[in-house]
Write an enzyme that holds these catalytic residues in place. Structure first.
Site, PDB file in Angstrom:
ATOM      1  CG  ASP A 176       3.715  -7.271   8.170  1.00 51.92           C
ATOM      2  OD1 ASP A 176       4.520  -7.657   9.330  1.00 51.92           O
ATOM      3  OD2 ASP A 176       2.550  -8.393   7.674  1.00 51.92           O
ATOM      4  CG  ASP A 204       0.700  -2.646  10.236  1.00 50.29           C
ATOM      5  OD1 ASP A 204       0.946  -2.298   9.889  1.00 50.29           O
ATOM      6  OD2 ASP A 204      -0.444  -3.891   9.587  1.00 50.29           O
ATOM      7  CB  THR A 244       2.117   0.554   5.979  1.00 48.42           C
ATOM      8  OG1 THR A 244       0.465   0.770   6.354  1.00 48.42           O
ATOM      9  CG2 THR A 244       2.824   0.438   7.669  1.00 48.42           C
ATOM     10  N   GLY A 292       0.647  -0.922  -0.127  1.00 49.82           N
ATOM     11  CA  GLY A 292       0.340  -0.046   0.049  1.00 49.82           C
ATOM     12  C   GLY A 292       1.329   1.230  -0.278  1.00 49.82           C
ATOM     13  CG  ASP A 297      -3.196  -0.184   7.794  1.00 48.62           C
ATOM     14  OD1 ASP A 297      -3.993   0.943   7.797  1.00 48.62           O
ATOM     15  OD2 ASP A 297      -3.032  -1.084   7.190  1.00 48.62           O
ATOM     16  NE  ARG A 314      -1.043  -4.900  -1.267  1.00 49.26           N
ATOM     17  CZ  ARG A 314      -2.200  -3.995  -0.617  1.00 49.26           C
ATOM     18  NH1 ARG A 314      -2.407  -3.760  -1.709  1.00 49.26           N
ATOM     19  NH2 ARG A 314      -1.449  -3.174   0.255  1.00 49.26           N
ATOM     20  NE  ARG A 356      -6.447  -4.232   5.147  1.00 50.97           N
ATOM     21  CZ  ARG A 356      -5.868  -5.236   4.307  1.00 50.97           C
ATOM     22  NH1 ARG A 356      -5.734  -6.668   3.572  1.00 50.97           N
ATOM     23  NH2 ARG A 356      -4.585  -4.108   3.680  1.00 50.97           N
TER      24      ARG A 356
HETATM   25  P1  ADP Z   1       2.131  -3.886   2.301  1.00 49.79           P
HETATM   26  O1  ADP Z   1       3.649  -3.930   2.053  1.00 49.79           O
HETATM   27  O2  ADP Z   1       1.737  -3.026   2.356  1.00 49.79           O
HETATM   28  O3  ADP Z   1       1.447  -4.566   4.026  1.00 49.79           O
HETATM   29  P2  ADP Z   1       1.405  -6.645   1.313  1.00 49.79           P
HETATM   30  O4  ADP Z   1       1.107  -7.320   2.019  1.00 49.79           O
HETATM   31  O5  ADP Z   1       0.668  -6.502  -0.020  1.00 49.79           O
HETATM   32  O6  ADP Z   1       1.838  -5.294   1.717  1.00 49.79           O
HETATM   33  O7  ADP Z   1       2.785  -7.119   0.533  1.00 49.79           O
HETATM   34  C1  ADP Z   1       3.024  -6.011  -0.334  1.00 49.79           C
HETATM   35  C2  ADP Z   1       4.142  -7.383  -1.223  1.00 49.79           C
HETATM   36  O8  ADP Z   1       4.875  -7.427  -0.302  1.00 49.79           O
HETATM   37  C3  ADP Z   1       3.369  -8.304  -2.278  1.00 49.79           C
HETATM   38  O9  ADP Z   1       2.327  -8.501  -3.056  1.00 49.79           O
HETATM   39  C4  ADP Z   1       4.366 -10.003  -1.891  1.00 49.79           C
HETATM   40  O10 ADP Z   1       4.947  -9.924  -2.910  1.00 49.79           O
HETATM   41  C5  ADP Z   1       4.962  -9.462  -0.513  1.00 49.79           C
HETATM   42  N1  ADP Z   1       5.059 -10.555   0.435  1.00 49.79           N
HETATM   43  C6  ADP Z   1       4.270  -9.795   1.412  1.00 49.79           C
HETATM   44  N2  ADP Z   1       4.446 -11.235   2.322  1.00 49.79           N
HETATM   45  C7  ADP Z   1       5.357 -11.836   2.096  1.00 49.79           C
HETATM   46  C8  ADP Z   1       6.144 -13.028   2.787  1.00 49.79           C
HETATM   47  N3  ADP Z   1       5.912 -13.785   3.629  1.00 49.79           N
HETATM   48  N4  ADP Z   1       6.819 -13.921   2.139  1.00 49.79           N
HETATM   49  C9  ADP Z   1       7.248 -12.676   0.581  1.00 49.79           C
HETATM   50  N5  ADP Z   1       7.122 -11.531   0.210  1.00 49.79           N
HETATM   51  C10 ADP Z   1       5.468 -11.000   0.339  1.00 49.79           C
END
Ligand code: ADP
Length: 332
Positions: free
Chosen positions: A105, A131, A127, A13, A129, A74, A173
Site C-alpha cells: 500500500d 490488504d 504484500t 515489506g 498482508d 523504507r 497489523r
Molecule cells: P508497503 O509498501 O509494504 O506498504 P510502506 O508503507 O513502508 O510499505 O511503504 C514503503 C515506502 O513507500 C515508504 O518507506 C515510503 O518511502 C513510500 N510511501 C509510503 N507511503 C507514502 C505516501 N503516502 N506518499 C509517498 N510515498 C509513500
C-alpha cells in the site's frame, strides 16, 4: 532510436514472488524493446542513485527465490516534496521516464506521487498482508498462508498429545486476511481478526464446553492486529495477552507461537509465481503503450488495470464467503 527506459523497483515489506515479478518485468521489457533498469532498495535507492541497466541474464535462476534481488527499503525522506524531487531528478538524469513499482500500500502511494510528478508509473500489488484493493490476491499472500498452514500442521501434531489451548499469532497489523485464510485451511477452532470484534469470555465458554464434550485441545489463530485487551497498542503480543486471559478464566493451559518473519520467506508457490508473472507482464505492456497512473490487479481471475488513485481510495474487503464459513466453522 534509443530504447525507452523503464525503471523497476521493489519497495516496503518484501514478499515471496517479487523475484518472479522482476524476472518477468525485465524480460517483458526486452520483448517490447524497452531498456529495463533495476533500482535497488526502493525509493531510498532511487534517491541515492542505486540503479543500473538489467539484461535477461540478470534475472536468471531467481523465479524460485523468496525476497527480492533488487532489495527493499523504507524511505521517510521520499515522503517529503524534496525527497520526491530528488527521486524525479535521478530518473530524469538517467533518462528513465517510466517506472514499475512492486510493493504494498505505501509503495503504491509513492507510485501515485511520482505519477503526479510526470513520471509514467504502473504499480503491482505485492504484500503478504493481501490488504490491497482492486485485486483478489496480492503477490506473496498465497506463499505466506501456506507457510502458516505448514507451521500449524506441526503444532497440531504436538497439540494432539496434550490438553491445552494453542494460540498461533500470524501477521496482519490492520487486516485479518492471513489469519482468516490460514485459520480456515488449518481447521482452527477460533480465528481472531482485527475486522471482527471478539468476546473472550465467549471464547472461554466455547473451549470449556468443548472440553466437557471430550475435545482435548484447541487451536486459535490470532492476527497480530486484533484489539488488545484493555485497548491501546501495547508491546505485549495479543496472543500472549489472550493466552493469559484464557488460563485465568478457563483454567486451561495455553501455549503461544508467534510465527513472525518466517511468514515473509520461503519458496513462492505456483499461484504467487503465476500471479507475479502475469501482473508484471501486463504492467510493462501498459508502460510500453505509454499508459501510467495504474495498478494492475487480478479480479475473478481476469487481469485488470485500475487508476492508482481510485484503487488507493478503496477499502479491501475480506472475502465474504470465507468470513461466513469461518463464522460457521471456527467461531470468528
Ligand atoms: P508497503 O509498501 O509494504 O506498504 P510502506 O508503507 O513502508 O510499505 O511503504 C514503503 C515506502 O513507500 C515508504 O518507506 C515510503 O518511502 C513510500 N510511501 C509510503 N507511503 C507514502 C505516501 N503516502 N506518499 C509517498 N510515498 C509513500
Amino acid at each position: 532510436m534509443l530504447a525507452k527506459r523503464v525503471g523497476i523497483l521493489t519497495s516496503g515489506g518484501d514478499a515471496p514472488g517479487m523475484n518472479a515479478a522482476i524476472r518477468t518485468a525485465v524480460r517483458s521489457a526486452l520483448h517490447f524493446n524497452l531498456e529495463p533498469w533495476g533500482i535497488y532498495r526502493g525509493y531510498h535507492g532511487l534517491i541515492n542513485g542505486e540503479l543500473e541497466p538489467m539484461d535477461s541474464r540478470a534475472v536468471s535462476g531467481i523465479i524460485q527465490r523468496g525476497g527480492t534481488i533488487l532489495k527493499s527499503a523504507r524511505s521517510e525522506h521520499f515522503k517529503t516534496p524534496e525527497g520526491r524531487a530528488q527521486a524525479v531528478d535521478m530518473l530524469r538524469r538517467h533518462e528513465i521516464d517510466s517506472l514499475l513499482v512492486i510493493g504494498g500500500d505505501g509503495s503504491l502511494r509513492g507510485a501515485l506521487s511520482l505519477q503526479q510528478e510526470g513520471i509514467t508509473v504502473v504499480g503491482i500489488p505485492a504484500t503478504i498482508d493481501n490488504d490491497i484493493p482492486c485485486t483478489d490476491y496480492s503477490i506473496g499472500f498465497d506463499t505466506a498462508v501456506n507457510t502458516v498452514m505448514d507451521a500449524v500442521n506441526k503444532i497440531r501434531d504436538t497439540a494432539s498429545s496434550h490438553d491445552r489451548v494453542y494460540l498461533v499469532e500470524v501477521m496482519g497489523r490492520h487486516s485479518g486476511h492471513i489469519a482468516l485464510y490460514s485459520g480456515l485451511a488449518c481447521g482452527a477452532d477460533v480465528i481472531l481478526i482485527p475486522e471482527v470484534p471478539y468476546d473472550l469470555d465467549q471464547v472461554c465458554q466455547q473451549i470449556q464446553k468443548a472440553a466437557q464434550a471430550g475435545k482435548t485441545y484447541n487451536i486459535i489463530v490470532v492476527a497480530e492486529g486484533v484489539r488488545r485487551i484493555g485497548g491501546g497498542n501495547g508491546t505485549t503480543s495479543p496472543a500472549m495477552q489472550i493466552g493469559r486471559y484464557i488460563e485465568e478464566k478457563a483454567g486451561i493451559e495455553t501455549r503461544i507461537t508467534i510465527l513472525g518473519h518466517i511468514q515473509r520467506g520461503g519458496v513462492p508457490t505456483v499461484r504467487d509465481r503465476l500471479l507475479a508473472s502475469r501482473l508484471a507482464y501486463h504492467a510493462i505492456e501498459l508502460i510500453f503503450r505509454g499508459v501510467g497512473g495504474k495498478m494492475v490487479g487480478e479480479v475473478d481471475q481476469v487481469v485488470k488495470a485500475f487508476d492508482l488513485d481510485y484503487a488507493l481510495a478503496q477499502e479491501k474487503q475480506l472475502n465474504p464467503d470465507y468470513r461466513r464459513l469461518a463464522a460457521v466453522l471456527a467461531s470468528l
